[in-house]
Design an enzyme around this catalytic site. Structure first.
Site, PDB file in Angstrom:
ATOM      1  N   LEU A   7       0.747  -1.138   0.231  1.00 42.59           N
ATOM      2  CA  LEU A   7      -0.009   0.282  -0.165  1.00 42.59           C
ATOM      3  C   LEU A   7       0.811   1.541  -0.120  1.00 42.59           C
ATOM      4  CD1 LEU A   7      -2.671  -0.890   1.782  1.00 42.59           C
ATOM      5  CD2 LEU A   7      -3.399  -0.254   0.346  1.00 42.59           C
ATOM      6  N   ARG A   8       2.408   1.448   0.877  1.00 42.75           N
ATOM      7  CA  ARG A   8       2.790   2.484   0.260  1.00 42.75           C
ATOM      8  C   ARG A   8       3.141   2.659  -1.013  1.00 42.75           C
ATOM      9  NH1 ARG A   8       6.861  -0.834   3.797  1.00 42.75           N
ATOM     10  NH2 ARG A   8       6.496   0.207   6.106  1.00 42.75           N
ATOM     11  N   ALA A   9       2.753   2.048  -1.961  1.00 38.80           N
ATOM     12  CA  ALA A   9       2.736   2.701  -3.448  1.00 38.80           C
ATOM     13  C   ALA A   9       1.209   3.120  -3.534  1.00 38.80           C
ATOM     14  CB  ALA A   9       2.425   1.082  -4.989  1.00 38.80           C
TER      15      ALA A   9
END
Length: 573
Positions: free
Chosen positions: A240-242
């Protein structure tokens, strides 16, 4: 007098790099990883960004050999010895408001990289030493650079960088000439050169200041967030960091352009920066062990003729065996020859976390608590004597790189030999790799060699690549050895598996002479595994080993296991 930094506005080309750094200048949470060739301008551009930020902005260059106390902060030794213990700030706190640059970040020990990235994500650095605790602001632009030839970042650390840029020196003659002309002008008279670019520098600095002020007002609608998540999922990215990196970078891009709403154009512009390091080139797709290899892996698009046809026919039956599930013999290999500490010292690389303390009259890293305790116990005073000093002992964290160069040509594809080769390699990968070890695989067949697996610590990816190793064709041995030279570093152990029957020339008309010439240029610990059957032996593998100053063993010995510590020590001599 300190020479002024090279102006950011004077950087030639490198548009993706400059965009990523400007986005990070607007939103400090967008840490940027710079990956690329030596001499491509990574460090120059990083220093130039610090000079572009609103004042005051420090440029802190984090040395690879930094200790945990210097990075995070620790006890002020001078005041502690006076009986006034106090914490001093570390480099993370000192870099707040500016740029923290880590060259060769892939060589930074994991425990320090974790602490660094945690601070970069939260904006604070917490220090706890000897009963004291402090929380310090650490809002800096994090820039890390690396040359992939020196080793890769762990996937967990790689994902912590919001953006990444792959940097290559331009191959356009006009751009290269312009780069050199500007650099020579800067070297001749840096002050005058900086003044020539002062107006453009001031414009960029003003743009950053304005973008920072309007960043909080930029809106990213639900429709745009859905577009971001859709793109991330389509690229097969799990983290989810993307999504968060793309959203933040899009907002920063909108702020730089002076608009209040994120659009599809903003997202598309920053998408490659957030995804390039989170998607990997697939080696081979997962397949059932019972399925046959794809045709284009084992057959040429054009029908072979002459000698090549004979070689393909000889290897046809073996290609059926090479698709069988891997056998994994029990190998007795453990790489721990005591070189890690010496290599770490050569590189200036810091070792791992402190595991114990020991007395030392000349401590490399003073342990304050143990030293003061010793003084109090012996004399009842906190004044330290030489005999009271203790130093920290840290765990070394240097890994090895196993570079497999595997002959999968037709001459090598005798019955079940490829299956034995793959099984032995898989045994090493599964049982002998430590956490920081890497594996790279080069295979050669047909007209050239290819990198089947880039250096990685992901053993599952290596095993997947080996399971359907393509076989058949000619033997471009020289090209394979030339390609291997690009992946050799100080910690490399090269394992060449071949029968030595080279028949594809590289530089001259003599394939074997080319192979010997390439072998003579190999400069690392090496092991040559002779895969030739004894009843058809020509002794070519042994000749290669002699030229490489390497050990040579049979495939049977390789399958049974080989004492690598003895090998490494013998090569070091």
């Amino acid at each position: 007098m300190t020479r002024p930094a090279y102006p950011f506005a004077a950087i030639v080309g490198q548009e993706q790099l400059k965009m990523a750094l400007l986005l990070a200048a607007v939103d400090w949470r967008l840490g940027v990883l710079l990956r690329g060739d030596k001499g491509a301008g990574k460090t120059t551009t990083a220093r130039a960004l610090a000079d572009l930020l609103p004042r005051p902005a420090r440029f802190v260059n984090l040395p690879i050999g930094v200790t945990e106390d210097r990075l995070l902060g620790g006890m002020d030794l001078g005041k502690t010895l006076k009986g006034e213990p106090e914490l001093r700030p570390g480099l993370l706190a000192e870099a707040s408001g500016g740029v923290l640059y880590v060259d060769e970040v892939n060589l930074l020990p994991d425990h320090l990289a974790d602490s660094l990235l945690d601070a970069a994500a939260t904006g604070v650095s917490t220090v706890e030493r000897e009963g004291f605790s402090a929380v310090q602001e650490a809002r800096f632009v994090l820039l890390g650079s690396m040359n992939p030839e020196e080793g890769l970042l762990r996937p967990q650390l790689l994902d912590r960088f919001a953006l990444a840029v792959d940097i290559f020196a331009t191959q356009l003659v006009t751009e290269r000439r312009e780069v050199v002309e500007r650099r020579l002008a800067y070297d001749t008279d840096a002050t005058n050169f900086v003044e020539r670019w002062a107006e453009e520098q001031a414009h960029l600095q003003h743009q950053i200041v304005v973008a920072r002020s309007r960043l909080s007002a930029v809106r990213c609608s639900s429709a745009m967030l859905e577009r971001i998540s859709t793109q991330v999922c389509e690229h097969g990215v799990v983290s989810l960091r993307a999504d968060l990196a793309i959203a933040r970078a899009s907002c920063a891009q909108a702020a730089l352009l002076g608009v209040e709403d994120v659009t599809a154009d903003h997202i598309d512009a920053v998408l490659p920066l957030a995804l390039t390091h989170r998607t990997t080139r697939p080696t081979q797709p997962p397949r059932s062990p019972r399925s046959s290899p794809p045709p284009n892996w084992t057959e040429k698009s054009e029908p072979p003729t002459g000698k090549q046809a004979d070689e393909e026919a000889a290897g046809a039956e073996e290609r059926r065996f090479s698709a069988m599930p891997l056998s994994t013999p029990e190998l007795r290999w453990m790489v721990d020859d005591g070189r890690s500490g010496a290599t770490a010292a050569r590189r200036g690389q810091a070792p791992g976390p402190a595991i114990r303390v020991r007395k030392s009259e000349v401590p490399a890293e003073l342990d304050v608590r143990s030293s003061v305790r010793s003084a109090l116990t012996e004399t009842g005073q906190s004044k330290l004597r030489v005999q009271d000093l203790y130093e920290k002992v840290r765990e070394p964290l240097v890994g090895s790189r196993f570079l497999f160069v595997v002959d999968s040509s037709g001459s090598h594809a005798a019955r079940e030999r490829m299956r034995a080769v793959k099984g032995a390699v898989a045994g090493l990968v599964e049982r002998s790799l430590r956490r920081r070890d890497e594996v790279a695989v080069i295979v050669f067949r047909g007209e050239s060699a290819e990198v089947l697996v880039e250096p990685t610590s992901d053993s599952a990816a290596v095993l997947a690549a080996l399971e359907y190793l393509p076989t058949g064709g000619r033997t471009p041995l020289a090209h394979a050895l030339e390609l291997a030279q690009q992946f050799i570093n100080e910690e490399t152990l090269l394992l060449l598996l071949t029968d030595g029957r080279a028949n594809v020339p590289s530089r001259t008309a003599d394939p074997w002479a080319d192979a010997l010439e390439a072998a003579a240029k190999i400069r690392c610990a090496a092991l040559v595994v002779d895969t030739e059957l004894s009843n058809t032996a020509f002794g070519k593998a042994k000749e290669l080993a002699d030229v490489m100053h390497a050990e040579s063993i049979s495939l049977a010995s390789f399958e049974a296991g080989y004492d690598l510590p003895i090998l490494l020590k013998s090569v070091a001599k």
